[in-house]
Design an enzyme around this catalytic site. Sequence first.
Site, PDB file in Angstrom:
ATOM      1  N   GLY A  10      36.483  -1.305  21.334  1.00 40.63           N
ATOM      2  CA  GLY A  10      37.888  -1.538  21.700  1.00 40.63           C
ATOM      3  C   GLY A  10      38.783  -1.533  20.474  1.00 40.63           C
ATOM      4  N   GLY A  14      45.474  -2.734  20.174  1.00 39.77           N
ATOM      5  CA  GLY A  14      45.553  -4.187  20.257  1.00 39.77           C
ATOM      6  C   GLY A  14      44.753  -4.953  19.217  1.00 39.77           C
ATOM      7  N   ILE A  15      44.042  -5.961  19.694  1.00 39.11           N
ATOM      8  CA  ILE A  15      43.323  -6.893  18.820  1.00 39.11           C
ATOM      9  C   ILE A  15      42.233  -6.158  18.033  1.00 39.11           C
ATOM     10  CG2 ILE A  15      41.799  -8.928  18.856  1.00 39.11           C
ATOM     11  CD1 ILE A  15      43.395  -9.670  21.536  1.00 39.11           C
ATOM     12  N   GLY A  16      41.517  -5.251  18.696  1.00 37.55           N
ATOM     13  CA  GLY A  16      40.414  -4.540  18.028  1.00 37.55           C
ATOM     14  C   GLY A  16      40.907  -3.658  16.895  1.00 37.55           C
ATOM     15  N   SER A 140      38.151 -15.384  26.315  1.00 32.94           N
ATOM     16  CA  SER A 140      39.552 -15.695  26.637  1.00 32.94           C
ATOM     17  C   SER A 140      39.663 -17.088  27.249  1.00 32.94           C
ATOM     18  CB  SER A 140      40.093 -14.674  27.650  1.00 32.94           C
ATOM     19  OG  SER A 140      41.359 -15.095  28.127  1.00 32.94           O
ATOM     20  N   TYR A 165      38.902 -11.272  36.243  1.00 29.28           N
ATOM     21  CA  TYR A 165      38.941 -11.171  34.780  1.00 29.28           C
ATOM     22  C   TYR A 165      38.413 -12.485  34.153  1.00 29.28           C
ATOM     23  CZ  TYR A 165      40.955 -11.030  30.080  1.00 29.28           C
ATOM     24  OH  TYR A 165      41.128 -11.086  28.722  1.00 29.28           O
TER      25      TYR A 165
HETATM   26  N1  LIG Z   1      45.927  -9.570  24.996  1.00 36.20           N
HETATM   27  C1  LIG Z   1      45.652 -10.824  25.297  1.00 36.20           C
HETATM   28  O1  LIG Z   1      46.562 -11.672  25.496  1.00 36.20           O
HETATM   29  C2  LIG Z   1      44.229 -11.276  25.384  1.00 36.20           C
HETATM   30  C3  LIG Z   1      44.000 -12.654  25.619  1.00 36.20           C
HETATM   31  C4  LIG Z   1      42.674 -13.087  25.684  1.00 36.20           C
HETATM   32  C5  LIG Z   1      41.641 -12.189  25.527  1.00 36.20           C
HETATM   33  N2  LIG Z   1      41.895 -10.869  25.327  1.00 36.20           N
HETATM   34  C6  LIG Z   1      40.756  -9.957  25.159  1.00 36.20           C
HETATM   35  O2  LIG Z   1      40.936  -9.206  23.970  1.00 36.20           O
HETATM   36  C7  LIG Z   1      40.161  -8.019  24.038  1.00 36.20           C
HETATM   37  C8  LIG Z   1      40.978  -6.868  23.530  1.00 36.20           C
HETATM   38  O3  LIG Z   1      42.060  -6.658  24.413  1.00 36.20           O
HETATM   39  P1  LIG Z   1      43.537  -6.299  23.920  1.00 36.20           P
HETATM   40  O4  LIG Z   1      44.412  -7.405  24.343  1.00 36.20           O
HETATM   41  O5  LIG Z   1      43.531  -5.867  22.518  1.00 36.20           O
HETATM   42  O6  LIG Z   1      43.857  -5.101  24.920  1.00 36.20           O
HETATM   43  P2  LIG Z   1      44.115  -3.523  24.657  1.00 36.20           P
HETATM   44  O7  LIG Z   1      45.198  -3.339  23.662  1.00 36.20           O
HETATM   45  O8  LIG Z   1      44.270  -2.941  26.007  1.00 36.20           O
HETATM   46  O9  LIG Z   1      42.749  -3.044  24.000  1.00 36.20           O
HETATM   47  C9  LIG Z   1      41.579  -2.948  24.772  1.00 36.20           C
HETATM   48  C10 LIG Z   1      40.605  -2.047  24.071  1.00 36.20           C
HETATM   49  O10 LIG Z   1      39.430  -1.929  24.904  1.00 36.20           O
HETATM   50  C11 LIG Z   1      39.181  -0.549  25.133  1.00 36.20           C
HETATM   51  N3  LIG Z   1      38.537  -0.291  26.418  1.00 36.20           N
HETATM   52  C12 LIG Z   1      38.952  -0.674  27.644  1.00 36.20           C
HETATM   53  N4  LIG Z   1      38.131  -0.174  28.590  1.00 36.20           N
HETATM   54  C13 LIG Z   1      37.163   0.523  27.931  1.00 36.20           C
HETATM   55  C14 LIG Z   1      36.045   1.280  28.351  1.00 36.20           C
HETATM   56  N5  LIG Z   1      35.737   1.441  29.647  1.00 36.20           N
HETATM   57  N6  LIG Z   1      35.270   1.870  27.401  1.00 36.20           N
HETATM   58  C15 LIG Z   1      35.579   1.765  26.098  1.00 36.20           C
HETATM   59  N7  LIG Z   1      36.636   1.061  25.632  1.00 36.20           N
HETATM   60  C16 LIG Z   1      37.418   0.464  26.554  1.00 36.20           C
HETATM   61  C17 LIG Z   1      40.546   0.108  25.086  1.00 36.20           C
HETATM   62  O11 LIG Z   1      40.387   1.499  24.893  1.00 36.20           O
HETATM   63  P3  LIG Z   1      41.518   2.565  25.329  1.00 36.20           P
HETATM   64  O12 LIG Z   1      42.389   2.690  24.127  1.00 36.20           O
HETATM   65  O13 LIG Z   1      40.752   3.798  25.618  1.00 36.20           O
HETATM   66  O14 LIG Z   1      42.211   2.001  26.526  1.00 36.20           O
HETATM   67  C18 LIG Z   1      41.169  -0.629  23.899  1.00 36.20           C
HETATM   68  O15 LIG Z   1      40.698  -0.128  22.677  1.00 36.20           O
HETATM   69  C19 LIG Z   1      39.702  -7.893  25.486  1.00 36.20           C
HETATM   70  O16 LIG Z   1      38.339  -8.279  25.572  1.00 36.20           O
HETATM   71  C20 LIG Z   1      40.573  -8.890  26.232  1.00 36.20           C
HETATM   72  O17 LIG Z   1      39.914  -9.402  27.357  1.00 36.20           O
HETATM   73  C21 LIG Z   1      43.179 -10.385  25.257  1.00 36.20           C
END
Ligand SMILES: NC(=O)c1ccc[n+]([C@@H]2O[C@H](COP(=O)([O-])OP(=O)(O)OC[C@H]3O[C@@H](n4cnc5c(N)ncnc54)[C@H](OP(=O)(O)O)[C@@H]3O)[C@@H](O)[C@H]2O)c1
Length: 288
Positions: A10, A14-16, A140, A165
């Site tokens: 990921g 975003g975070i990754g 989360s 989720y």
């Molecule tokens: N944002 C928040 O407020 C928050 C809060 C708590 C926890 N989290 C957790 O933080 C983590 C990162 O999320 P984020 O907030 O940074 O969201 P994000 O910006 O949507 O990033 C998600 C990442 O996961 C990848 N991904 C999603 N589905 C996938 C799949 N089927 N195969 C491979 N890669 C996939 C996405 O790839 P693509 O670029 O291809 O879509 C993207 O790189 C997640 O585990 C989320 O549950 C987020």
Amino acid sequence: MNDKQILITGATDGIGLAAAEALAALGANLAIVGRSKSRTQVASARIRAVAGRGATVDTFVSDLSSQASVRRLAAEVLARYPRLDVLVNNAGAMYAGRQLSTDGIELTWAVNHLAPFLLTTLLLDRLKESVPARIVTTASGAHRRAHIPFSDLNAERSYRSFGRYGETKLANILFTSELARRLKGSGVTANCFHPGLVATGFNRNNGLLMNLGMTILKPVARSPQKGAETLVWLATSPDVANVSGGYFFDQQQKTPSPEAEDTESAGRLWEISQRQCAVSERSAEARS
Ligand SMILES: NC(=O)c1ccc[n+]([C@@H]2O[C@H](COP(=O)([O-])OP(=O)(O)OC[C@H]3O[C@@H](n4cnc5c(N)ncnc54)[C@H](OP(=O)(O)O)[C@@H]3O)[C@@H](O)[C@H]2O)c1
């Protein structure tokens, strides 16, 4: 972090992506995983632009919703890296409507829980050979009101996007605690964390209304860089070199929900997850 090899999922957004940039700036060698080749290449260029001297950035393309794809990814990683110092399971998503993965598994469960479970177990021996090694999983605070629906694991009887989720994020914490128990004394640690509410691409895949909701939340959300701080700290800091099985927020260990501390559920979930991944193992064996 020079010479440390880190694999992070990921990392295209975003975070990754913010974490990969920070880790590369510290001099670590990054292996980033994305599901789209072009997005992964764009992310790789961004990470390279801030990477410390000598740091490498490799890319892997894998759709983590497919167990065959996770298995291919693990095989490529094992073939390429004789050592792996840190595995970061960060990719995750939420889906407004119930969908099934190619393996017939509800999609949120497949991406958020089974993919980290399968990838970690496939890479575990390499991590053990590379001690001291670390596994970090992005969980989360959304786990707090969730329960694992052991009698409806595929969410056939009820599906609510945020509730589902939360179940998968609870599974991340139970997975981490069971993993830490199994790794005790091995030199490999396993921890997870809540990044806070972070302005990312999260929930932007769920139509206009959800998109609008995320835009409204943006002013009160943290930056991806802030959201990535605890991930980077868990992956690198000497402060947590010997800490395992913890749930963290803002670089402090926190008590998760009582459900997340239930060791019996953690053991049960581990066994069920093994069974849920066994089908694709048999297909992989049949193909080879
Ligand atoms: N944002 C928040 O407020 C928050 C809060 C708590 C926890 N989290 C957790 O933080 C983590 C990162 O999320 P984020 O907030 O940074 O969201 P994000 O910006 O949507 O990033 C998600 C990442 O996961 C990848 N991904 C999603 N589905 C996938 C799949 N089927 N195969 C491979 N890669 C996939 C996405 O790839 P693509 O670029 O291809 O879509 C993207 O790189 C997640 O585990 C989320 O549950 C987020």
